[in-house]
Design an enzyme around this catalytic site. Structure first.
Site, PDB file in Angstrom:
ATOM      1  N   TYR A   3       0.846  -1.186   0.000  1.00 16.50           N
ATOM      2  CA  TYR A   3       0.000   0.000   0.000  1.00 16.50           C
ATOM      3  C   TYR A   3       0.886   1.243   0.000  1.00 16.50           C
ATOM      4  CZ  TYR A   3      -3.274   3.498   1.789  1.00 16.50           C
ATOM      5  OH  TYR A   3      -4.027   4.625   1.960  1.00 16.50           O
ATOM      6  N   CYS A   4       0.633   2.146  -0.930  1.00 15.17           N
ATOM      7  CA  CYS A   4       1.343   3.422  -1.035  1.00 15.17           C
ATOM      8  C   CYS A   4       2.848   3.160  -1.203  1.00 15.17           C
ATOM      9  CB  CYS A   4       1.026   4.293   0.182  1.00 15.17           C
ATOM     10  SG  CYS A   4       1.431   6.037  -0.033  1.00 15.17           S
ATOM     11  N   LEU A   5       3.665   3.679  -0.322  1.00 18.31           N
ATOM     12  CA  LEU A   5       5.111   3.468  -0.410  1.00 18.31           C
ATOM     13  C   LEU A   5       5.450   1.976  -0.370  1.00 18.31           C
ATOM     14  CD1 LEU A   5       8.109   4.418  -0.226  1.00 18.31           C
ATOM     15  CD2 LEU A   5       7.773   4.527   2.233  1.00 18.31           C
ATOM     16  N   GLY A   7       3.823  -0.395  -1.725  1.00 16.43           N
ATOM     17  CA  GLY A   7       3.650  -0.932  -3.076  1.00 16.43           C
ATOM     18  C   GLY A   7       4.839  -0.629  -3.965  1.00 16.43           C
TER      19      GLY A   7
END
Length: 169
Positions: A3-5, A7
């Site tokens: 998720y986010c960073l 990912g």
């Protein structure tokens, strides 16, 4: 799943493990939730990313060895200042109203300190120089990586109105 960073780091890890282990890579599928791998359009966060800001952050991190999670939370709040700061200041402080439940506030208050070396590598190599999308442009643990080598099923979930990880990135 990243998720986010997380990912972005998952993509780099998947490419690294594919290069290093070939078909024996332990990652068989990957899910990316509002994650950037191409930083050519990095969204509203770009307002806070320039040489002056990076130098200031690097100096602060050199003293402590990490970037304070609260610093990141404040940055994310400032991106949506009308939603995340001013409405609460006016309604709660000036008008004395009880704050309304807002899930992003809880997410934003759950911050994590980031190690200085990790943050510097991420912000310079991935965010500013956009090396993750360049074939062989990024080196992880001595191996140059190429996202095109990832041959596993992947799923990307993006949000059209995401101001931190624009869906096209």
């Amino acid at each position: 799943m990243g998720y986010c960073l997380g990912g972005t780091l998952l993509a780099a890890t998947a490419a690294h493990l594919k290069k290093k282990l070939g078909k024996k890579t332990p990652i068989k599928t990957a899910t990316f939730l509002t994650s950037l791998v191409d930083f050519s359009d990095a969204g509203d966060l770009g307002v806070f990313i320039d040489d002056k800001q990076i130098n200031m952050l690097e100096q602060r991190m050199s003293e402590k060895g990490y970037l304070e999670g609260e610093q990141m939370a404040q940055t994310f709040s400032m991106i949506r200042a009308n939603d995340m700061i001013w409405s609460f200041y006016v309604n709660n402080y000036l008008m004395g109203k009880d704050p309304f439940p807002f899930d992003i506030l809880y997410w934003n208050s759950d911050s994590t300190n980031l190690p200085a070396n990790m943050y510097n590598f991420y912000i310079n190599e991935m965010y500013i120089n956009n090396k993750l999308v360049e074939p062989g442009g990024l080196t992880i643990c001595g191996e140059s990586i190429d996202l095109r080598d990832i041959k596993i099923p992947v799923y990307f979930m993006s949000a059209i109105d995401d101001h931190i990880a624009p869906w096209k990135g």
